[in-house]
Design a protein around this motif. Structure first.
Motif, PDB file in Angstrom:
ATOM      1  N   ASN A 150       0.836  -1.196   0.000  1.00 53.39           N
ATOM      2  CA  ASN A 150       0.000   0.000   0.000  1.00 53.39           C
ATOM      3  C   ASN A 150       0.877   1.254   0.000  1.00 53.39           C
ATOM      4  N   PHE A 151       1.993   1.202  -0.697  1.00 51.54           N
ATOM      5  CA  PHE A 151       2.891   2.347  -0.743  1.00 51.54           C
ATOM      6  C   PHE A 151       2.249   3.488  -1.521  1.00 51.54           C
ATOM      7  N   GLY A 152       2.485   4.702  -1.061  1.00 53.09           N
ATOM      8  CA  GLY A 152       1.884   5.871  -1.677  1.00 53.09           C
ATOM      9  C   GLY A 152       2.904   6.757  -2.366  1.00 53.09           C
ATOM     10  N   GLU A 153       2.464   7.958  -2.699  1.00 49.00           N
ATOM     11  CA  GLU A 153       3.285   8.894  -3.467  1.00 49.00           C
ATOM     12  C   GLU A 153       4.409   9.519  -2.646  1.00 49.00           C
ATOM     13  N   TYR A 154       4.186   9.719  -1.365  1.00 48.22           N
ATOM     14  CA  TYR A 154       5.148  10.470  -0.553  1.00 48.22           C
ATOM     15  C   TYR A 154       5.761   9.616   0.554  1.00 48.22           C
ATOM     16  N   GLU A 155       6.200   8.446   0.186  1.00 45.79           N
ATOM     17  CA  GLU A 155       6.846   7.542   1.139  1.00 45.79           C
ATOM     18  C   GLU A 155       8.228   8.068   1.513  1.00 45.79           C
ATOM     19  N   SER A 156       8.621   7.796   2.725  1.00 48.23           N
ATOM     20  CA  SER A 156       9.952   8.168   3.202  1.00 48.23           C
ATOM     21  C   SER A 156      10.980   7.171   2.663  1.00 48.23           C
ATOM     22  N   ILE A 157      12.017   7.693   2.049  1.00 44.26           N
ATOM     23  CA  ILE A 157      13.074   6.823   1.519  1.00 44.26           C
ATOM     24  C   ILE A 157      13.750   6.065   2.652  1.00 44.26           C
ATOM     25  N   GLU A 158      13.925   6.716   3.780  1.00 48.99           N
ATOM     26  CA  GLU A 158      14.531   6.049   4.939  1.00 48.99           C
ATOM     27  C   GLU A 158      13.664   4.874   5.399  1.00 48.99           C
TER      28      GLU A 158
END
Length: 168
Positions: free
Chosen positions: A61-69
């Motif tokens: 359920n990953f979205g557009e503004y996921e944290s790279i960390e």
């Protein structure tokens, strides 16, 4: 092999009508990330990026503004998982359940696909019951009903990979 890839996109260029982006695989180190950001034109003029697409070997359920960390942590954690087990967990509970637990908290029975199989496994194959001592009474076991009861009493579910159960 478990993969987490995101299409990282230059937000400023996107807002101007240009799709400028690049597929990156996680986990990604700082040097690779910096190079990818440079390639898509992230600089002093265009500072923001977002993800326009995902390619993962599991339901997510990953979205557009996921944290790279956060994505690096998730990908590193999932690298050790058995792919079929991860897919079964994701299919039954979702990726967050897998992330919040360890691979060792689950067991996958890839040859159990319905209540009958589940009941038969626990009554005959697991060694929990000695059917030889039951005599002719063992002929009257309703494996499907027994399996249904086990399904209701455990934290598990049928998936396209077999029966997955949480044991944590």
């Amino acid at each position: 092999m478990i993969e987490v890839k995101g299409f990282i996109t230059n937000l400023g260029k996107y807002n101007e009508g240009d799709l400028v982006g690049k597929w990156i695989a996680f986990p990604i180190d700082d040097e690779e990330l910096e190079k990818a950001l440079e390639e898509i034109g992230i600089n002093e003029e265009y500072e923001e990026y977002f993800f326009t697409d995902w390619d993962c070997s599991f339901e997510h359920n990953f979205g557009e503004y996921e944290s790279i960390e956060d994505l690096n942590e998730i990908a590193a954690q999932l690298e050790t998982w058995n792919e079929d087990l991860l897919n079964a967990v994701c299919e039954n509970w979702g990726i967050n359940y897998a992330i919040d637990n360890d691979e060792d908290d689950f067991i996958l029975y890839d040859d159990i696909n319905d209540d009958y199989d589940l009941g038969y496994y626990w009554a005959v194959e697991s060694g929990c019951y000695d059917l030889n001592n039951m005599g002719s009474l063992s002929n009257y076991i309703d494996y499907e009903s027994f399996g249904r009861d086990i399904r209701f009493e455990t934290d598990g579910g049928f998936t396209s990979y077999g029966w997955v159960e949480y044991r944590g």
